[in-house]
Design an enzyme around this catalytic site. Structure first.
Site, short mmCIF file in Angstrom:
data_model
loop_
_atom_site.label_atom_id
_atom_site.label_comp_id
_atom_site.label_asym_id
_atom_site.label_seq_id
_atom_site.Cartn_x
_atom_site.Cartn_y
_atom_site.Cartn_z
N ASP A 56 -16.02 33.74 15.73
CA ASP A 56 -15.95 32.70 16.81
C ASP A 56 -16.69 33.62 17.89
O ASP A 56 -16.46 34.87 18.30
CB ASP A 56 -14.34 32.84 16.87
CG ASP A 56 -13.88 31.83 17.77
OD1 ASP A 56 -14.86 31.15 18.55
OD2 ASP A 56 -12.90 31.61 17.84
N ASP A 57 -17.14 32.80 18.71
CA ASP A 57 -17.71 33.37 19.93
C ASP A 57 -18.81 34.69 19.90
O ASP A 57 -18.67 35.59 20.52
CB ASP A 57 -16.78 33.64 21.09
CG ASP A 57 -16.04 32.46 21.80
OD1 ASP A 57 -16.60 31.30 21.04
OD2 ASP A 57 -15.57 32.85 23.03
N CYS A 70 -16.43 25.78 20.06
CA CYS A 70 -15.71 25.97 18.80
C CYS A 70 -15.19 24.48 18.22
O CYS A 70 -15.37 24.31 17.05
CB CYS A 70 -14.38 26.83 19.24
SG CYS A 70 -13.47 26.28 20.86
N ARG A 75 -16.40 23.03 14.59
CA ARG A 75 -15.61 22.95 13.22
C ARG A 75 -15.30 21.55 12.78
O ARG A 75 -15.43 21.40 11.52
CB ARG A 75 -14.28 23.58 13.97
CG ARG A 75 -14.26 24.93 14.28
CD ARG A 75 -13.30 25.70 14.92
NE ARG A 75 -13.46 26.82 15.68
CZ ARG A 75 -13.40 28.18 15.04
NH1 ARG A 75 -13.10 28.11 13.90
NH2 ARG A 75 -13.97 29.08 15.72
N LYS A 124 -8.45 30.19 11.95
CA LYS A 124 -8.62 29.19 13.16
C LYS A 124 -8.81 27.76 12.68
O LYS A 124 -9.94 27.48 12.13
CB LYS A 124 -9.30 29.78 14.03
CG LYS A 124 -9.66 28.90 15.22
CD LYS A 124 -10.58 29.43 16.23
CE LYS A 124 -10.85 28.54 17.58
NZ LYS A 124 -11.73 29.17 18.54
N HIS A 168 -8.00 24.30 15.08
CA HIS A 168 -8.62 23.94 16.40
C HIS A 168 -9.46 22.73 16.39
O HIS A 168 -10.52 22.46 17.09
CB HIS A 168 -9.46 25.23 16.97
CG HIS A 168 -9.30 24.86 18.46
ND1 HIS A 168 -10.30 25.74 19.41
CD2 HIS A 168 -8.47 24.35 19.38
CE1 HIS A 168 -10.12 25.48 20.41
NE2 HIS A 168 -8.81 24.79 20.53
N HIS A 180 -13.65 36.15 19.64
CA HIS A 180 -13.33 35.52 20.80
C HIS A 180 -12.49 36.25 21.68
O HIS A 180 -11.41 36.88 21.06
CB HIS A 180 -12.62 34.23 20.40
CG HIS A 180 -12.27 33.10 21.30
ND1 HIS A 180 -11.56 33.32 22.44
CD2 HIS A 180 -13.09 31.63 21.38
CE1 HIS A 180 -11.43 32.26 23.06
NE2 HIS A 180 -12.29 31.33 22.63
N ASP A 228 -19.42 29.84 15.43
CA ASP A 228 -19.26 28.56 15.74
C ASP A 228 -20.07 28.04 17.15
O ASP A 228 -20.22 27.06 17.35
CB ASP A 228 -17.60 28.26 15.99
CG ASP A 228 -17.22 29.13 17.21
OD1 ASP A 228 -17.90 30.12 17.60
OD2 ASP A 228 -16.03 28.89 17.60
N ASN A 229 -20.66 29.38 17.65
CA ASN A 229 -21.22 28.85 19.06
C ASN A 229 -21.90 30.35 19.30
O ASN A 229 -21.64 31.35 18.63
CB ASN A 229 -20.40 28.44 20.30
CG ASN A 229 -19.16 28.83 20.49
OD1 ASN A 229 -17.92 28.43 20.17
ND2 ASN A 229 -19.21 30.19 20.72
N LYS A 258 -22.37 29.93 24.86
CA LYS A 258 -21.56 29.06 24.47
C LYS A 258 -21.54 28.12 25.58
O LYS A 258 -21.53 28.23 26.85
CB LYS A 258 -20.11 29.79 24.27
CG LYS A 258 -19.26 28.80 24.28
CD LYS A 258 -17.60 29.77 24.10
CE LYS A 258 -16.35 29.06 23.98
NZ LYS A 258 -15.31 29.91 23.97
#
Length: 578
Positions: free
Chosen positions: A47-48, A85, A89, A143, A145, A244, A347-348, A409
């Protein structure tokens, strides 16, 4: 072992080696491939994180497990996510563009627009819903989300979307020591009242890995308890929240990076740029754009704090790699590593948000106290890491994480959408391809198509009576044997009005719904520094028309930006790259 690359023209050996990576550990002998053997599939997402954070993509953060998987598998150099995110996903799990899946923005609906429902629509299937009818056990950890955490959205929680078991968080971010919306199955829990997981010290990254290991161990136990029955493969989706914000990490991991980033943004970024080129991940001619922040402009009194932010970020990634190591070790112990396709991606791009870094009053949306009542510290100068802090690491380090690319992001320039993709499968990737670089562009819409293909799963045209849209992506299976996945349609993006289309070597991209289109040649200018729109107006017009047609087809339009504010870049002094 020589590093190899799959280009558009085929497979070519190059002279550089993987010696710069962590020491290579050989995997278990490959399981024999046969028509009757379907692979387990382990899909791991972080993540991130930026393109060049992990070791095998040019960073110096300690990631020996991911480096080992890359050394024995494939690394994709032009793989893309969805810039944020929730859209990523939704797209990853359904094989559709995010708006087609109903999550064109986040989990907050925007009116009655079908592309912005804020949760999955009925007319899509998750990978778990595709593979479970084909005999796969399905597990989700970490996660989620892609739906609100409210009871009215329960139909789009993991167990209702094809997964047999779930442990993780429904929301997008929270404390690593006391995460919000933590669930086991459909039941909300906390680290304190979870009857099934009682570590001496709770840290969410560890909890994700430990519960993934538990699911694998129990899957193997159940298989052993049914001798004579056909082996049941599994699909497991492991979605870490690292790295993140908030910047939370354990003291022993932070200590490993003490002083590593004292040289500042430009020095670390320049070193990464050199390594990314040496590893063959980008052409040697790829330039490095201007820094988002200048280290010389940071007051001396703040330099230790800025460096600490990156130290904690690195520690979070280090801890995630340790967790992935335990998951891989469990596969080895179960004798399943050879026939498990492991995919790792992000994710990004890295996050330039400045949450908790300001000098003023903390944002009201930040948690105010820890569970035991201590005030949460969210201000400029607070050293991150402990459970009573809640801050991000800022645009200067995000710019480093995204080396050598622009933006972050939210945006769909390369820094926002470029992700590593590691594919490891001893029983399915041709043995002499270990360490190969795949330069053909790929996209998260391809993951579901690949999983369905390898599992031999049917793709129904209806779900509970609703018409199911056809998959948008292509299978990556050809890359596993050294061939080039063939794509017949351009790749497209939209997030918060930021737009892009990639067709062959050409990429057309714009910032915001009213931003001017920019045109780049990805073969010579992956950093997007030389806008060719005025020199090739015919190409720009053609791609813009193609994007408009896609936007209407993929439910991007109508979009809600006319009466809603969109994310805008944080304005930083001397920033030329935000």
């Amino acid at each position: 072992m020589s590093r190899k690359s799959i280009f558009f023209s085929g497979v070519t050996a190059v002279s550089a080696t993987l010696a710069a990576l962590q020491p290579r550990v050989h995997a278990a002998p490959p399981a024999p491939a046969s028509a009757s053997t379907r692979p387990n599939i382990l899909l791991v997402m972080s993540d991130d994180m930026g393109f060049s954070d992990i070791g095998c993509y040019g960073g110096k953060i300690r990631t020996p497990t991911l480096d080992r998987l890359a050394g024995n598998g494939l690394r994709f150099t032009q793989f893309y996510n969805g810039a944020r995110c929730c859209p990523t996903r939704a797209s990853l799990l359904t094989g559709l563009y995010p708006h087609q899946a109903g999550v064109g923005l986040m989990v907050n609906p925007r009116g009655d627009l079908p592309g912005y429902r804020g949760q999955l629509v009925d007319g899509c299937l998750t990978i778990a819903e595709m593979l479970r009818p084909a005999g796969y056990a399905t597990y989700a950890v970490g996660k989620w989300h892609i739906a609100p955490s409210t009871p009215d959205a329960r139909a789009n929680w993991p167990l209702q979307r094809g997964f047999d078991r779930f442990y993780g968080t429904l929301a997008g971010a929270g404390s690593y020591y006391d995460p919000a919306t933590l669930c086991r199955g459909n039941t909300f829990i906390t680290p304190e009242n979870d009857p099934e997981y009682k570590p001496a010290r709770f840290y969410y990254t560890d909890a994700i890995a430990d519960n993934a290991v538990r699911f694998l161990r129990e899957h193997a136990r159940d298989q052993a308890a049914s001798p004579g029955q056909p082996a049941r493969p599994f699909f497991m989706y492991v979605a870490f929240t690292a790295a993140h914000w908030p910047m939370h990490a354990l003291p022993e991991d932070i200590a490993r990076y003490k002083g590593r980033y004292d040289a500042g943004f430009e020095a670390v970024r320049a070193e990464r740029h050199r390594r990314v080129r040496e590893l063959g991940l980008i052409p040697p001619s790829t330039r490095l754009g201007p820094s988002a922040q200048n280290w010389a402009d940071i007051p001396d009194a703040d330099k230790a704090w800025e460096a600490r932010c990156m130290e904690v970020y690195a520690a979070m990634i280090d801890r995630m790699d340790q967790g992935i190591a335990r998951i891989v070790a469990q596969l080895e112990a179960d004798g399943q590593l050879g026939n498990t396709l492991i995919l790792f991606l992000q994710d990004n791009g890295a996050c330039a948000e400045t949450l908790g870094m300001g000098r003023g009053t903390p944002r009201a949306s930040n948690p105010k106290r820890t569970r035991d009542g201590r005030p949460m510290r969210t201000r400029h100068g607070v050293m991150p890491g402990p459970d009573d802090t809640y801050i991000a690491y800022g645009p200067g380090w995000a710019n480093v994480s995204n080396t050598p690319f622009r933006e972050y992001k939210h945006w769909v320039h390369e820094g926002g959408i470029s992700t590593p993709l590691i594919a490891h499968w001893p029983g399915g990737i041709r043995q002499n391809l270990g360490g190969t670089l795949v330069h053909a562009p790929g996209h998260i819409i391809d993951i579901a198509a690949t999983c369905r293909d390898l599992a031999g799963a049917a793709y129904p045209d209806r779900r509970d009576g609703a018409f199911v849209l056809p998959l948008e992506g292509i299978s990556l299976r050809p890359a596993f044997s050294g061939e080039i996945p063939r794509r017949t349609s351009p790749l497209c993006w939209e997030h918060e009005g930021n737009r892009a289309i990639r067709d062959g070597k050409w990429k057309l991209v714009a910032k915001g719904p009213k931003g001017a289109w920019e045109l780049y040649d990805m073969e010579t200018d992956r950093s997007e520094l030389d806008d060719l729109a005025s020199r090739h107006p015919d190409i720009a017009r053609r791609l813009a028309a193609d994007w408009e047609a896609w936007a209407l087809r993929a439910k991007v339009k109508p979009w809600p930006w006319d009466d809603q504010p969109i994310h805008t870049p944080a304005k930083k002094k001397n920033s030329k790259n935000t």
